[in-house]
Motif scaffolding. Structure first.
Motif, PDB file in Angstrom:
ATOM      1  N   GLU A 107       0.850  -1.193   0.000  1.00  0.00           N
ATOM      2  CA  GLU A 107       0.000   0.000   0.000  1.00  0.00           C
ATOM      3  C   GLU A 107       0.886   1.244   0.000  1.00  0.00           C
ATOM      4  O   GLU A 107       1.763   1.387   0.847  1.00  0.00           O
ATOM      5  CB  GLU A 107      -0.888  -0.025   1.248  1.00  0.00           C
ATOM      6  CG  GLU A 107      -1.773   1.186   1.442  1.00  0.00           C
ATOM      7  CD  GLU A 107      -2.708   1.012   2.629  1.00  0.00           C
ATOM      8  OE1 GLU A 107      -3.513   0.044   2.619  1.00  0.00           O
ATOM      9  OE2 GLU A 107      -2.620   1.810   3.585  1.00  0.00           O
ATOM     10  N   HIS A 108       0.644   2.130  -0.964  1.00  0.00           N
ATOM     11  CA  HIS A 108       1.395   3.389  -1.042  1.00  0.00           C
ATOM     12  C   HIS A 108       0.448   4.490  -1.512  1.00  0.00           C
ATOM     13  O   HIS A 108      -0.562   4.225  -2.167  1.00  0.00           O
ATOM     14  CB  HIS A 108       2.555   3.296  -2.032  1.00  0.00           C
ATOM     15  CG  HIS A 108       3.603   2.293  -1.669  1.00  0.00           C
ATOM     16  ND1 HIS A 108       4.570   2.525  -0.721  1.00  0.00           N
ATOM     17  CD2 HIS A 108       3.831   1.034  -2.125  1.00  0.00           C
ATOM     18  CE1 HIS A 108       5.352   1.475  -0.609  1.00  0.00           C
ATOM     19  NE2 HIS A 108       4.919   0.552  -1.449  1.00  0.00           N
ATOM     20  N   HIS A 109       0.802   5.725  -1.187  1.00  0.00           N
ATOM     21  CA  HIS A 109       0.050   6.882  -1.666  1.00  0.00           C
ATOM     22  C   HIS A 109       0.979   7.819  -2.426  1.00  0.00           C
ATOM     23  O   HIS A 109       2.122   8.043  -2.012  1.00  0.00           O
ATOM     24  CB  HIS A 109      -0.584   7.641  -0.499  1.00  0.00           C
ATOM     25  CG  HIS A 109      -1.591   6.836   0.263  1.00  0.00           C
ATOM     26  ND1 HIS A 109      -2.876   6.622  -0.202  1.00  0.00           N
ATOM     27  CD2 HIS A 109      -1.501   6.182   1.452  1.00  0.00           C
ATOM     28  CE1 HIS A 109      -3.537   5.873   0.684  1.00  0.00           C
ATOM     29  NE2 HIS A 109      -2.725   5.593   1.680  1.00  0.00           N
ATOM     30  N   PRO A 151      -3.357   2.254  -3.478  1.00  0.00           N
ATOM     31  CA  PRO A 151      -3.510   3.071  -2.276  1.00  0.00           C
ATOM     32  C   PRO A 151      -4.244   2.366  -1.145  1.00  0.00           C
ATOM     33  O   PRO A 151      -4.316   2.889  -0.038  1.00  0.00           O
ATOM     34  CB  PRO A 151      -4.314   4.269  -2.780  1.00  0.00           C
ATOM     35  CG  PRO A 151      -5.157   3.703  -3.872  1.00  0.00           C
ATOM     36  CD  PRO A 151      -4.311   2.636  -4.533  1.00  0.00           C
ATOM     37  N   SER A 152      -4.816   1.185  -1.416  1.00  0.00           N
ATOM     38  CA  SER A 152      -5.539   0.450  -0.379  1.00  0.00           C
ATOM     39  C   SER A 152      -5.329  -1.039  -0.584  1.00  0.00           C
ATOM     40  O   SER A 152      -5.982  -1.666  -1.417  1.00  0.00           O
ATOM     41  CB  SER A 152      -7.039   0.781  -0.421  1.00  0.00           C
ATOM     42  OG  SER A 152      -7.761  -0.031   0.482  1.00  0.00           O
ATOM     43  N   ASP A 200       1.437  11.896   3.182  1.00  0.00           N
ATOM     44  CA  ASP A 200       0.161  11.221   3.423  1.00  0.00           C
ATOM     45  C   ASP A 200      -0.491  11.730   4.709  1.00  0.00           C
ATOM     46  O   ASP A 200      -1.708  11.897   4.794  1.00  0.00           O
ATOM     47  CB  ASP A 200       0.349   9.707   3.565  1.00  0.00           C
ATOM     48  CG  ASP A 200       1.289   9.096   2.563  1.00  0.00           C
ATOM     49  OD1 ASP A 200       1.920   9.846   1.790  1.00  0.00           O
ATOM     50  OD2 ASP A 200       1.405   7.870   2.540  1.00  0.00           O
TER      51      ASP A 200
END
Length: 306
Positions: free
Chosen positions: A24-26, A34-35, A94
């Protein structure tokens, strides 16, 4: 990329893997999910047997009760095939975007973890520094205790103490060699169902597999490392992507099948950790990823299981 990830998960089930873990990354040019728990829900619906894990769901930017609700929902419809990996994350933008702030990262992980664990018992209430609300029931009601694993940065990480105190296993990072992972397990205070992350790339030779990783990984890492924007004036990651690629090739199973088996067997002896999750996309192509999964399933996993 997301569709390629789904196809890779389906290929892993066909190749005999036990589980698939999603990152998971933003706001990143790499790791565009993202989720992790949302994508895990989709993959659970596309597969029949294989388990899914989040590696990790970031508690510094996620409300732990909302994550508990999502886990309980997917646990119910998948027959218990979802594991929760959780972590503190980093001091990135984030925190600003989602409004949780630097405090949730610096001092809030323990409170967030405990609230998540409380919620998965079926009800949750809070009167703490970061969360305060009257008790509520979790809906849908959990059908079982979640299988939670805690990401840690190394033997001196505060996450090691938290995990040990709560009798939860560790998720050991890709960056760490066997000696660091063994030291982390020792700091934990004993063996448990810890999970070790490795890069695995199978080729016809050690040189060929290393060349495959060298061709694509440094560029991918370079873009990703540059995209980590701190929420304050602290410096971002300073790791050299070419040096990091060489480090990963040196410490992980990158080579012909026999080399990969021997490397994984050695890691098991040194660390005592038998559950390994593999970064398999280092070739940089969808065809290379699926072929790597197929070869691991056919030429590496049987030898390890035996």
């Amino acid at each position: 990329m997301l569709q390629r990830t789904v196809r890779a998960a389906e290929a892993a089930e066909a190749a005999g893997f036990d589980d698939v873990w999603l990152a998971e990354h933003h706001f990143m040019p790499y790791g565009v999910c993202p989720s992790a728990i949302t994508l895990a829900g989709h993959v659970l619906g596309r597969t029949q047997r294989i388990e899914l894990g989040t590696a990790v769901s970031v508690l510094s930017t996620t409300h732990p009760v909302a994550l508990a609700e999502q886990w309980s929902l997917l646990d119910a419809v998948s027959g218990g095939r979802l594991r929760l990996g959780v972590g503190r994350g980093g001091p990135w933008q984030d925190l600003e975007v989602f409004g949780t702030g630097l405090g949730r990262y610096e001092t809030g992980f323990e409170e967030s973890l405990d609230l998540l664990l409380d919620a998965t018992t079926g009800k949750a209430g809070a009167n703490g520094e970061h969360f305060a609300f009257r008790e509520v029931p979790l809906v849908p009601a959990p059908r079982r205790k979640p299988n939670v694993v805690i990401a840690c940065g190394g033997p001196k990480s505060g996450a090691v103490r938290l995990a040990a105190d709560r009798d939860l296993p560790l998720l050991l990072g890709l960056h760490a060699a066997d000696d660091e992972k063994a030291a982390t397990v020792e700091a934990y205070g004993g063996r448990a169902d810890h999970v070790s992350t490795v890069l695995c790339q199978v080729g016809d030779s050690r040189a060929g597999a290393v060349a495959t990783v060298r061709k694509s990984l440094p560029g991918w890492l370079s873009a990703g490392l540059a995209a980590h924007v701190p929420v304050d004036d602290r410096p971002g990651p300073a790791r050299d992507p070419h040096e990091y690629t060489e480090h990963l090739c040196e410490i992980h199973p990158v080579g012909d099948p026999a080399h990969c088996v021997a490397t994984l067997e050695t890691s098991l002896r040194r660390t005592g950790v038998a559950h390994v999750i593999m970064f398999v996309e280092a070739s940089g192509t969808p065809e290379g990823t699926v072929e790597n999964i197929r070869r691991i399933g056919a030429e590496v996993l049987p030898a390890l299981r035996n």
